[in-house]
Design a protein around this motif. Structure first.
Motif, PDB file in Angstrom:
ATOM      1  N   SER A  42      -4.032   6.717   5.538  1.00  0.00           N
ATOM      2  CA  SER A  42      -4.862   5.677   6.157  1.00  0.00           C
ATOM      3  C   SER A  42      -4.765   4.384   5.358  1.00  0.00           C
ATOM      4  CB  SER A  42      -6.325   6.132   6.207  1.00  0.00           C
ATOM      5  OG  SER A  42      -6.870   6.161   4.898  1.00  0.00           O
ATOM      6  N   GLU A  43      -5.180   3.287   5.998  1.00  0.00           N
ATOM      7  CA  GLU A  43      -5.222   2.008   5.303  1.00  0.00           C
ATOM      8  C   GLU A  43      -6.201   2.065   4.134  1.00  0.00           C
ATOM      9  OE1 GLU A  43      -6.142  -0.927   8.215  1.00  0.00           O
ATOM     10  OE2 GLU A  43      -4.352  -0.495   9.433  1.00  0.00           O
ATOM     11  N   ASN A  44      -7.303   2.773   4.328  1.00  0.00           N
ATOM     12  CA  ASN A  44      -8.295   2.887   3.256  1.00  0.00           C
ATOM     13  C   ASN A  44      -7.720   3.592   2.029  1.00  0.00           C
ATOM     14  OD1 ASN A  44     -10.402   1.576   4.522  1.00  0.00           O
ATOM     15  ND2 ASN A  44     -11.205   3.431   5.477  1.00  0.00           N
ATOM     16  N   GLU A  45      -6.910   4.620   2.255  1.00  0.00           N
ATOM     17  CA  GLU A  45      -6.319   5.352   1.135  1.00  0.00           C
ATOM     18  C   GLU A  45      -5.395   4.461   0.318  1.00  0.00           C
ATOM     19  OE1 GLU A  45      -6.132   9.947   2.774  1.00  0.00           O
ATOM     20  OE2 GLU A  45      -4.681   8.488   3.527  1.00  0.00           O
ATOM     21  N   VAL A  46      -4.574   3.666   1.018  1.00  0.00           N
ATOM     22  CA  VAL A  46      -3.667   2.752   0.324  1.00  0.00           C
ATOM     23  C   VAL A  46      -4.472   1.682  -0.408  1.00  0.00           C
ATOM     24  CG1 VAL A  46      -1.768   1.121   0.569  1.00  0.00           C
ATOM     25  CG2 VAL A  46      -1.833   3.159   2.018  1.00  0.00           C
ATOM     26  N   ALA A  47      -5.476   1.127   0.267  1.00  0.00           N
ATOM     27  CA  ALA A  47      -6.286   0.063  -0.340  1.00  0.00           C
ATOM     28  C   ALA A  47      -7.000   0.564  -1.588  1.00  0.00           C
ATOM     29  CB  ALA A  47      -7.296  -0.453   0.678  1.00  0.00           C
ATOM     30  N   GLU A  48      -7.543   1.762  -1.518  1.00  0.00           N
ATOM     31  CA  GLU A  48      -8.250   2.313  -2.671  1.00  0.00           C
ATOM     32  C   GLU A  48      -7.292   2.562  -3.832  1.00  0.00           C
ATOM     33  OE1 GLU A  48     -10.965   6.234  -3.862  1.00  0.00           O
ATOM     34  OE2 GLU A  48     -10.443   5.823  -1.762  1.00  0.00           O
ATOM     35  N   ARG A  49      -6.137   3.103  -3.526  1.00  0.00           N
ATOM     36  CA  ARG A  49      -5.170   3.408  -4.564  1.00  0.00           C
ATOM     37  C   ARG A  49      -4.676   2.140  -5.262  1.00  0.00           C
ATOM     38  NH1 ARG A  49      -3.860   6.933  -8.340  1.00  0.00           N
ATOM     39  NH2 ARG A  49      -1.758   6.523  -9.067  1.00  0.00           N
ATOM     40  N   MET A  50      -4.464   1.076  -4.494  1.00  0.00           N
ATOM     41  CA  MET A  50      -3.922  -0.160  -5.051  1.00  0.00           C
ATOM     42  C   MET A  50      -5.011  -1.157  -5.439  1.00  0.00           C
ATOM     43  SD  MET A  50      -0.465  -0.882  -2.878  1.00  0.00           S
ATOM     44  CE  MET A  50       0.913   0.280  -2.966  1.00  0.00           C
ATOM     45  N   ALA A  51      -6.294  -0.750  -5.265  1.00  0.00           N
ATOM     46  CA  ALA A  51      -7.431  -1.585  -5.649  1.00  0.00           C
ATOM     47  C   ALA A  51      -7.394  -2.948  -4.967  1.00  0.00           C
ATOM     48  CB  ALA A  51      -7.480  -1.752  -7.167  1.00  0.00           C
ATOM     49  N   VAL A  52      -7.204  -2.921  -3.641  1.00  0.00           N
ATOM     50  CA  VAL A  52      -7.169  -4.146  -2.839  1.00  0.00           C
ATOM     51  C   VAL A  52      -7.989  -3.915  -1.577  1.00  0.00           C
ATOM     52  CG1 VAL A  52      -4.907  -4.847  -3.699  1.00  0.00           C
ATOM     53  CG2 VAL A  52      -5.058  -3.423  -1.639  1.00  0.00           C
ATOM     54  N   SER A  53      -8.159  -4.966  -0.793  1.00  0.00           N
ATOM     55  CA  SER A  53      -8.845  -4.823   0.489  1.00  0.00           C
ATOM     56  C   SER A  53      -7.868  -4.309   1.543  1.00  0.00           C
ATOM     57  CB  SER A  53      -9.423  -6.171   0.932  1.00  0.00           C
ATOM     58  OG  SER A  53      -8.374  -7.059   1.291  1.00  0.00           O
ATOM     59  N   ARG A  54      -8.393  -3.970   2.713  1.00  0.00           N
ATOM     60  CA  ARG A  54      -7.548  -3.433   3.776  1.00  0.00           C
ATOM     61  C   ARG A  54      -6.677  -4.509   4.417  1.00  0.00           C
ATOM     62  NH1 ARG A  54     -11.071  -0.251   7.978  1.00  0.00           N
ATOM     63  NH2 ARG A  54      -9.047  -0.296   9.037  1.00  0.00           N
ATOM     64  N   THR A  55      -7.092  -5.775   4.349  1.00  0.00           N
ATOM     65  CA  THR A  55      -6.370  -6.831   5.063  1.00  0.00           C
ATOM     66  C   THR A  55      -4.906  -6.947   4.626  1.00  0.00           C
ATOM     67  OG1 THR A  55      -8.404  -8.064   5.458  1.00  0.00           O
ATOM     68  CG2 THR A  55      -6.328  -9.277   5.638  1.00  0.00           C
ATOM     69  N   GLU A  67       9.970  -3.005  10.862  1.00  0.00           N
ATOM     70  CA  GLU A  67      11.295  -2.629  10.359  1.00  0.00           C
ATOM     71  C   GLU A  67      11.635  -1.166  10.627  1.00  0.00           C
ATOM     72  OE1 GLU A  67      11.392  -3.697   6.251  1.00  0.00           O
ATOM     73  OE2 GLU A  67      11.269  -5.855   6.655  1.00  0.00           O
ATOM     74  N   GLY A  68      10.674  -0.417  11.177  1.00  0.00           N
ATOM     75  CA  GLY A  68      10.975   0.945  11.582  1.00  0.00           C
ATOM     76  C   GLY A  68      10.731   2.012  10.541  1.00  0.00           C
ATOM     77  N   TYR A  69       9.989   1.688   9.468  1.00  0.00           N
ATOM     78  CA  TYR A  69       9.767   2.673   8.405  1.00  0.00           C
ATOM     79  C   TYR A  69       8.499   3.497   8.606  1.00  0.00           C
ATOM     80  CZ  TYR A  69      13.466   0.223   5.929  1.00  0.00           C
ATOM     81  OH  TYR A  69      14.666  -0.344   5.590  1.00  0.00           O
ATOM     82  N   VAL A  70       7.509   2.916   9.266  1.00  0.00           N
ATOM     83  CA  VAL A  70       6.265   3.640   9.521  1.00  0.00           C
ATOM     84  C   VAL A  70       5.862   3.423  10.974  1.00  0.00           C
ATOM     85  CG1 VAL A  70       5.477   3.390   7.128  1.00  0.00           C
ATOM     86  CG2 VAL A  70       4.783   1.687   8.833  1.00  0.00           C
ATOM     87  N   GLU A  71       4.924   4.232  11.426  1.00  0.00           N
ATOM     88  CA  GLU A  71       4.376   4.065  12.769  1.00  0.00           C
ATOM     89  C   GLU A  71       2.882   4.316  12.716  1.00  0.00           C
ATOM     90  OE1 GLU A  71       6.547   6.764  15.219  1.00  0.00           O
ATOM     91  OE2 GLU A  71       6.373   8.411  13.800  1.00  0.00           O
ATOM     92  N   VAL A  72       2.152   3.670  13.604  1.00  0.00           N
ATOM     93  CA  VAL A  72       0.704   3.780  13.617  1.00  0.00           C
ATOM     94  C   VAL A  72       0.262   4.631  14.798  1.00  0.00           C
ATOM     95  CG1 VAL A  72       0.390   1.660  14.984  1.00  0.00           C
ATOM     96  CG2 VAL A  72      -1.469   2.475  13.494  1.00  0.00           C
ATOM     97  N   PHE A  73      -0.796   5.426  14.579  1.00  0.00           N
ATOM     98  CA  PHE A  73      -1.349   6.273  15.628  1.00  0.00           C
ATOM     99  C   PHE A  73      -2.809   5.878  15.848  1.00  0.00           C
ATOM    100  CE2 PHE A  73       2.174   8.655  13.925  1.00  0.00           C
ATOM    101  CZ  PHE A  73       2.761   9.199  15.054  1.00  0.00           C
ATOM    102  N   PHE A  74      -3.166   5.660  17.103  1.00  0.00           N
ATOM    103  CA  PHE A  74      -4.520   5.247  17.443  1.00  0.00           C
ATOM    104  C   PHE A  74      -5.528   6.265  16.923  1.00  0.00           C
ATOM    105  CE2 PHE A  74      -8.041   4.936  20.622  1.00  0.00           C
ATOM    106  CZ  PHE A  74      -8.474   3.677  20.247  1.00  0.00           C
ATOM    107  N   ARG A  75      -6.449   5.789  16.100  1.00  0.00           N
ATOM    108  CA  ARG A  75      -7.542   6.582  15.541  1.00  0.00           C
ATOM    109  C   ARG A  75      -7.103   7.604  14.497  1.00  0.00           C
ATOM    110  NH1 ARG A  75     -12.316   5.825  18.139  1.00  0.00           N
ATOM    111  NH2 ARG A  75     -12.274   4.958  20.255  1.00  0.00           N
ATOM    112  N   SER A  76      -5.835   7.674  14.182  1.00  0.00           N
ATOM    113  CA  SER A  76      -5.414   8.702  13.210  1.00  0.00           C
ATOM    114  C   SER A  76      -4.541   8.155  12.085  1.00  0.00           C
ATOM    115  CB  SER A  76      -4.691   9.847  13.932  1.00  0.00           C
ATOM    116  OG  SER A  76      -3.521   9.374  14.579  1.00  0.00           O
ATOM    117  N   GLY A  77      -4.531   6.839  11.901  1.00  0.00           N
ATOM    118  CA  GLY A  77      -3.855   6.278  10.740  1.00  0.00           C
ATOM    119  C   GLY A  77      -2.365   6.070  10.921  1.00  0.00           C
ATOM    120  N   TRP A  78      -1.670   6.035   9.789  1.00  0.00           N
ATOM    121  CA  TRP A  78      -0.261   5.701   9.732  1.00  0.00           C
ATOM    122  C   TRP A  78       0.575   6.906   9.322  1.00  0.00           C
ATOM    123  CZ3 TRP A  78       1.631   0.725  10.763  1.00  0.00           C
ATOM    124  CH2 TRP A  78       0.648  -0.253  10.967  1.00  0.00           C
ATOM    125  N   GLN A  79       1.856   6.836   9.658  1.00  0.00           N
ATOM    126  CA  GLN A  79       2.779   7.910   9.297  1.00  0.00           C
ATOM    127  C   GLN A  79       4.130   7.322   8.935  1.00  0.00           C
ATOM    128  OE1 GLN A  79       4.326  10.459  12.481  1.00  0.00           O
ATOM    129  NE2 GLN A  79       4.016  12.248  11.173  1.00  0.00           N
TER     130      GLN A  79
END
Length: 239
Positions: A42-55, A67-79
């Motif tokens: 999730s965006e929150n997991e990345v933000a917490e790990r890197m000590a930044v905001s979600r923006t 660029e085709g490296y990740v994809e987003v899923f509605f209500r279920s975060g990133w992959q």
């Protein structure tokens, strides 16, 4: 899998620079298999790990999605996008078409472009480098220069975009000393064939060169994925 995070509290870097830093870190994690194909987060997991905001995290992820490296899923975060060897096969096929056409055009010109003499200086005249990742960057430059020197700007642009897309696996071809040496030998031979206007021979050597590299990176990728994710490891990365 675990990301490298900030250590000294929340960063005060300007938003654009912060998003770029996150983008580069995530991309490196994907390239180095710290984030594996299929990993969800999730965006929150990345933000917490890197000590930044979600923006800035969201901005970085949108760049990676484009660029085709990740994809987003509605209500279920990133992959991280699952590894699709058929997709990379198609990219390699397109690469071969573009580079064979470039070689054909280079062999047809009356005078060898200066860019090819620069390539000759590096790949033939100068002492060989030993660091595989450094050579991998020069390898990309070799192939992009061939296409750019052919004189079609749109063809060169497509090839640059293509090079970016296959970098995630192509760079693995330079993790073995034998492949580094083979790249030097094959590039030298291709250049000599082009400067001697041996169109068919240059095309044959180039096609063989790319085919061997493609087979090698597929083998290495499968091996690294097997090592990186043991059979009993959970699907989600541990942020």
């Amino acid at each position: 899998m675990q990301l490298t995070g900030a250590r000294n509290g929340r960063s005060k870097t300007r938003p654009e620079g912060l998003a770029e830093r996150i983008y580069l870190q995530l991309k490196d994690d994907i390239f180095c298999f710290r984030l594996l194909p299929g990993d969800r987060f999730s965006e929150n997991e990345v933000a917490e790990r890197m000590a930044v905001s979600r923006t800035p995290v969201r901005q970085a992820l949108f760049w990676l999605e484009r660029e085709g490296y990740v994809e987003v899923f509605f209500r279920s975060g990133w992959q991280v996008r699952p590894f699709d060897f058929e997709y990379f096969e198609q990219l390699y096929d397109l690469r071969i078409v573009l580079e064979l056409e470039a070689v054909k055009r280079l062999c047809a010109v009356a005078e060898t472009p200066d860019a090819l003499w620069v390539l000759k200086q590096f790949w033939i005249d100068e002492p060989r480098l030993e660091d595989g990742q450094t050579v991998s960057r020069f390898d990309e430059e070799f192939h992009m220069t061939l296409v750019a020197a052919a004189g079609n700007a749109e063809m060169a642009k497509i090839h640059r975009d293509l090079t970016e897309k296959i970098r995630i696996i192509r760079r693995l071809d330079f993790t073995k000393d034998a492949r580094v040496n083979a790249t030097y030998n094959e590039h030298a031979s291709i250049l000599l064939a082009i400067t001697q206007r041996q169109t068919q021979e240059a095309q044959r050597q180039l096609q063989d060169h790319i085919a061997v590299s493609k087979a090698e990176v597929r083998k290495i990728t499968l091996h690294m994925l097997h090592q990186a994710r043991p059979e009993n490891e959970a699907d989600s990365p541990s942020f």
